[in-house]
Scaffold this active site. Sequence first.
Site, PDB file in Angstrom:
ATOM      1  N   VAL A  99       0.841  -1.198   0.000  1.00  0.00           N
ATOM      2  CA  VAL A  99       0.000   0.000   0.000  1.00  0.00           C
ATOM      3  C   VAL A  99       0.878   1.250   0.000  1.00  0.00           C
ATOM      4  O   VAL A  99       1.857   1.330   0.751  1.00  0.00           O
ATOM      5  CB  VAL A  99      -0.926   0.017   1.237  1.00  0.00           C
ATOM      6  CG1 VAL A  99      -1.651   1.347   1.355  1.00  0.00           C
ATOM      7  CG2 VAL A  99      -1.921  -1.128   1.184  1.00  0.00           C
ATOM      8  N   HIS A 100       0.546   2.188  -0.856  1.00  0.00           N
ATOM      9  CA  HIS A 100       1.214   3.483  -0.844  1.00  0.00           C
ATOM     10  C   HIS A 100       0.287   4.525  -1.459  1.00  0.00           C
ATOM     11  O   HIS A 100      -0.509   4.233  -2.337  1.00  0.00           O
ATOM     12  CB  HIS A 100       2.569   3.450  -1.557  1.00  0.00           C
ATOM     13  CG  HIS A 100       2.539   2.959  -2.970  1.00  0.00           C
ATOM     14  ND1 HIS A 100       2.338   1.640  -3.314  1.00  0.00           N
ATOM     15  CD2 HIS A 100       2.698   3.619  -4.135  1.00  0.00           C
ATOM     16  CE1 HIS A 100       2.384   1.503  -4.627  1.00  0.00           C
ATOM     17  NE2 HIS A 100       2.594   2.698  -5.155  1.00  0.00           N
TER      18      HIS A 100
END
Length: 149
Positions: A99-100
Site C-alpha cells: 500500500v502506498h
Amino acid sequence: MSNCIFCQILAGKQPASVVYQDDKAMVLLDLFPVREAHCLVIPRQHAPLLEELEPALSHHLMDLARRTIRAHKRAGLDVRAHNLVVNDGREANQHVPHVHLHIIPRRGGDTLAAAWTWATRMLNVFGLPRRRRRLDRLAGLLAEHFPHS
C-alpha cells in the site's frame, strides 16, 4: 517481505529520499516523479491492498498526506493543488504490491505534462545518482517544513 522494495527501504536496506518517518509510516520522494516533489506515503506494515490495513493506520496515512501538502506549501514550492492517488491492486496499475499513497503537487495548466510523465515515468532509468542527489536536497527542504501535527 524481503522482495518488497518498500519493505527494503523501510528496513534501511535501500536508499530513499525521506521527508518524514515515524513508527507507523514513512513519507519519501518518488524516484520517478510525475511532478516535482511527488511524494509517497507508505505504511511500515506490509499489506498489498488498502483493505488489509487497520482503520487507524489508514487514517494515519491520510493525515501524513495532509501534512505533506502543508510542507509543500510551507517550503515555498509553486503548488496550487494536489492529486492523491492510491492504485489498489495490480489491475489498478499498482506496480509495488505494498500500500502506498501518491501525493502529486499540481501547478495548474500542467495536465498534459502530468499525464505524459505518468505514462512514461518509469522508462527513464538514466541519471539515477544525479536524480537521487536532487531528491535528497528536496527531501531536506520538505523535512524542514513538515508540520508536527
